[in-house]
Design a protein around this motif. Structure first.
Motif, short mmCIF file in Angstrom:
data_model
loop_
_atom_site.label_atom_id
_atom_site.label_comp_id
_atom_site.label_asym_id
_atom_site.label_seq_id
_atom_site.Cartn_x
_atom_site.Cartn_y
_atom_site.Cartn_z
N VAL A 88 0.84 -1.21 0.00
CA VAL A 88 0.00 0.00 0.00
C VAL A 88 0.87 1.25 0.00
CG1 VAL A 88 -1.66 1.35 1.34
CG2 VAL A 88 -1.96 -1.12 1.12
N ALA A 89 1.92 1.25 0.81
CA ALA A 89 2.83 2.40 0.86
C ALA A 89 3.46 2.64 -0.51
CB ALA A 89 3.91 2.16 1.91
N THR A 90 3.74 1.57 -1.23
CA THR A 90 4.31 1.69 -2.57
C THR A 90 3.33 2.36 -3.52
OG1 THR A 90 5.66 -0.30 -2.22
CG2 THR A 90 5.30 0.40 -4.50
N GLU A 91 2.04 2.04 -3.38
CA GLU A 91 1.03 2.72 -4.20
C GLU A 91 1.07 4.22 -3.98
OE1 GLU A 91 -2.70 -0.27 -5.11
OE2 GLU A 91 -2.81 0.98 -3.32
N TRP A 92 1.12 4.63 -2.70
CA TRP A 92 1.14 6.06 -2.39
C TRP A 92 2.45 6.71 -2.82
CZ3 TRP A 92 -2.77 9.13 -0.49
CH2 TRP A 92 -3.94 8.46 -0.11
N ASP A 93 3.56 6.01 -2.66
CA ASP A 93 4.87 6.57 -2.99
C ASP A 93 5.06 6.69 -4.49
OD1 ASP A 93 7.38 7.60 -2.03
OD2 ASP A 93 8.32 5.75 -2.75
N SER A 94 4.38 5.83 -5.26
CA SER A 94 4.54 5.84 -6.72
C SER A 94 3.74 6.94 -7.40
CB SER A 94 4.14 4.48 -7.30
OG SER A 94 2.76 4.24 -7.09
N GLN A 95 2.87 7.62 -6.67
CA GLN A 95 2.10 8.72 -7.25
C GLN A 95 3.03 9.90 -7.56
OE1 GLN A 95 -1.26 8.08 -7.95
NE2 GLN A 95 -0.52 6.09 -7.22
N LYS A 96 2.79 10.54 -8.66
CA LYS A 96 3.66 11.65 -9.06
C LYS A 96 3.08 12.97 -8.54
CE LYS A 96 6.17 8.64 -11.14
NZ LYS A 96 7.46 8.20 -10.54
N ASP A 97 3.02 13.98 -9.38
CA ASP A 97 2.49 15.27 -8.96
C ASP A 97 1.01 15.19 -8.65
OD1 ASP A 97 4.99 16.37 -9.29
OD2 ASP A 97 4.60 17.04 -11.35
N THR A 98 0.32 14.28 -9.34
CA THR A 98 -1.12 14.09 -9.13
C THR A 98 -1.38 12.70 -8.57
OG1 THR A 98 -1.63 15.57 -10.98
CG2 THR A 98 -3.38 14.08 -10.24
N ILE A 99 -2.22 12.65 -7.54
CA ILE A 99 -2.60 11.35 -6.97
C ILE A 99 -3.74 10.78 -7.80
CG2 ILE A 99 -3.38 10.13 -4.90
CD1 ILE A 99 -2.40 12.51 -3.26
N LYS A 100 -3.50 9.66 -8.42
CA LYS A 100 -4.52 9.00 -9.23
C LYS A 100 -5.10 7.84 -8.43
CE LYS A 100 -2.24 10.35 -13.52
NZ LYS A 100 -1.64 9.91 -14.80
N PHE A 101 -6.17 8.12 -7.72
CA PHE A 101 -6.75 7.14 -6.81
C PHE A 101 -7.24 5.88 -7.53
CE2 PHE A 101 -7.20 11.14 -4.44
CZ PHE A 101 -6.59 10.78 -3.25
N TYR A 102 -7.64 6.04 -8.79
CA TYR A 102 -8.17 4.89 -9.52
C TYR A 102 -7.09 3.86 -9.84
CZ TYR A 102 -6.49 7.85 -13.38
OH TYR A 102 -5.73 8.64 -14.20
N THR A 103 -5.83 4.18 -9.62
CA THR A 103 -4.75 3.21 -9.81
C THR A 103 -4.37 2.51 -8.50
OG1 THR A 103 -2.95 4.80 -9.36
CG2 THR A 103 -3.80 4.69 -11.62
N MET A 104 -4.99 2.92 -7.39
CA MET A 104 -4.59 2.42 -6.07
C MET A 104 -5.58 1.36 -5.58
SD MET A 104 -3.53 6.21 -4.70
CE MET A 104 -2.73 5.75 -3.18
N HIS A 105 -5.57 0.22 -6.24
CA HIS A 105 -6.55 -0.83 -5.95
C HIS A 105 -6.36 -1.43 -4.56
CE1 HIS A 105 -7.62 -0.43 -10.12
NE2 HIS A 105 -6.42 -0.83 -10.52
N LEU A 106 -5.13 -1.58 -4.11
CA LEU A 106 -4.89 -2.17 -2.79
C LEU A 106 -5.39 -1.25 -1.69
CD1 LEU A 106 -1.30 -3.65 -3.29
CD2 LEU A 106 -3.48 -4.88 -3.24
N THR A 107 -5.18 0.05 -1.87
CA THR A 107 -5.69 1.02 -0.89
C THR A 107 -7.20 0.96 -0.80
OG1 THR A 107 -3.81 2.52 -1.26
CG2 THR A 107 -5.80 3.47 -0.30
N THR A 108 -7.86 0.89 -1.96
CA THR A 108 -9.32 0.81 -1.98
C THR A 108 -9.82 -0.46 -1.30
OG1 THR A 108 -9.38 2.09 -4.05
CG2 THR A 108 -11.35 0.81 -3.49
#
Length: 287
Positions: A88-108
């Protein structure tokens, strides 16, 4: 036990800007059972620099800079295994200037498990998963065109045969609009098997099933019998047949295919990471 599963209960938020309450992630959508399930909200600008994990009393936590991540219902975002926390931390850390929540399936998926927006217990999750057998994609066959019927036989029969042997059950297939008649003993076997998973893993299993529209393909994927690519291809067999015959929209087909693979892969990974701690504990007890 299957009779007790007949009645199933039906199945937001955006991160807070600083200063304000701790950040959260998640959204609202109508789930497969008609209830509210989490879906990603709109994009937003990244508001943190560093991502880390820490161990608390309830499990592993995610830190965005020095702030604890929260769920859409403002609960502390805590996961049961270190491996899942790292993912999950990797999902958040991999976000660039914009957080694209639709790519964060594990967080969801974690948000769904923590907040349980559909208010279902373990038995209800198991029954909802097993109910998919009645409409399982690989059990519904066509008689025409002959080429598609042959393709379904060649591609779907082996995975059905594997499931029947793996779980010692009878599944079968049908060209009837009502689908195959799944024996009660088969449903009971799958209920018993799914009961061996914890409630977090069951959330992931149901998520994979809703993506592939198939309990059989989902269990084959989770049991590592088939790959994500193969599971997705089998779930889209008729669509792929039509595309080969009539062609596809230039970019939409590839986008949909990649998205489905990503969701199926994330759900499968979630199941394994949620099962990890209990599996390790079980092995230690056996030793």
């Amino acid at each position: 036990m299957w009779r007790g599963c007949r009645r199933l209960l039906p199945g937001r938020c955006s991160p807070a800007r600083r200063p304000g309450p701790p950040p959260a992630a998640g959204g609202a959508a109508v789930g497969p059972g008609g209830g509210r399930a989490y879906a990603p909200p709109a994009e937003r600008k990244r508001f943190y620099q560093n991502v880390s994990i820490s161990q608390g009393e309830g499990g592993f936590e995610i830190n965005l800079d020095h702030r604890k991540l929260k769920t859409p219902q403002a609960k502390l975002f805590t996961v049961p295994s270190e491996a899942l926390a790292i993912a999950v931390a990797t999902e958040w850390d991999s976000q660039k200037d914009t957080i694209k929540f639709y790519t964060m399936h594990l967080t969801t998926l974690c948000n769904t498990a923590l907040d349980n927006p559909t208010q279902r217990n373990k038995v209800q999750l198991i029954c909802a998963a097993v109910k998919f057998l009645e409409t399982d994609t690989v059990c519904y066959r066509v008689e025409e065109p002959a080429a598609l019927a042959e393709l379904q036989k060649n591609e779907w029969d082996p995975i059905v045969a594997w499931a029947e042997k793996r779980y010692n059950v009878t599944i079968g297939s049908s060209t009837s609009i009502t689908g195959p008649n799944i024996p009660a003993s088969t449903k009971d076997t799958f209920i018993s098997h799914l009961a061996s998973y914890n409630i977090w893993a069951l959330q992931g299993i149901e998520y994979v099933i809703t993506q592939l529209k198939s309990l059989i393909l989902s269990m084959g994927l989770i049991d590592r019998h088939i790959t994500v690519e193969k599971a997705v291809l089998l779930s889209r067999l008729e669509e792929e047949y039509q595309i080969q015959r009539w062609g596809s929209v230039e970019w939409a087909h590839d986008y949909d295919l990649c998205e489905l693979r990503a969701r199926a892969a994330a759900g499968t990974l979630f199941v394994h990471l949620c099962s990890e701690s209990s599996t390790v504990k079980h092995k230690l007890l056996q030793d």
